[in-house]
Design a protein around this motif. Structure first.
Motif, PDB file in Angstrom:
ATOM      1  N   ARG A  99       0.848  -1.184   0.000  1.00  0.00           N
ATOM      2  CA  ARG A  99       0.000   0.000   0.000  1.00  0.00           C
ATOM      3  C   ARG A  99       0.879   1.227   0.000  1.00  0.00           C
ATOM      4  O   ARG A  99       1.935   1.248   0.621  1.00  0.00           O
ATOM      5  N   LYS A 100       0.415   2.245  -0.709  1.00  0.00           N
ATOM      6  CA  LYS A 100       1.119   3.513  -0.726  1.00  0.00           C
ATOM      7  C   LYS A 100       0.997   4.177   0.635  1.00  0.00           C
ATOM      8  O   LYS A 100      -0.071   4.127   1.259  1.00  0.00           O
ATOM      9  N   LYS A 101       2.074   4.782   1.084  1.00  0.00           N
ATOM     10  CA  LYS A 101       2.010   5.518   2.339  1.00  0.00           C
ATOM     11  C   LYS A 101       1.210   6.795   2.105  1.00  0.00           C
ATOM     12  O   LYS A 101       1.482   7.560   1.190  1.00  0.00           O
ATOM     13  N   ILE A 102       0.223   7.016   2.932  1.00  0.00           N
ATOM     14  CA  ILE A 102      -0.647   8.179   2.803  1.00  0.00           C
ATOM     15  C   ILE A 102       0.005   9.369   3.514  1.00  0.00           C
ATOM     16  O   ILE A 102       0.447   9.255   4.655  1.00  0.00           O
ATOM     17  N   ILE A 103       0.065  10.481   2.796  1.00  0.00           N
ATOM     18  CA  ILE A 103       0.623  11.699   3.379  1.00  0.00           C
ATOM     19  C   ILE A 103      -0.528  12.676   3.568  1.00  0.00           C
ATOM     20  O   ILE A 103      -1.100  13.175   2.613  1.00  0.00           O
TER      21      ILE A 103
END
Length: 62
Positions: free
Chosen positions: A4-8
């Motif tokens: 999963r993409k790291k959410i910023i």
């Protein structure tokens, strides 16, 4: 398994609200960029980005 993409999210807005807003406006954004006006604006933006990039690369040194 896929990563999963790291959410910023550097705001005080909860992530679920950010995602809900994004789901609401995404169709309008896509429609704009698929339109003739959106295509022209995107092409102009790309030209500006390339001009800035080449201007930085060719900047003479003192």
């Amino acid at each position: 398994m896929g990563r999963r993409k790291k959410i910023i999210n550097n705001t005080n807005i909860p992530q679920y609200k950010v995602e809900a807003i994004a789901r609401c406006i995404m169709p309008d954004i896509l429609a704009f960029y698929e339109s003739g006006e959106g295509q022209r604006e995107f092409a102009e933006w790309k030209r500006q980005q390339e001009a800035e990039k080449s201007g930085v690369e060719r900047k003479p040194r003192d």
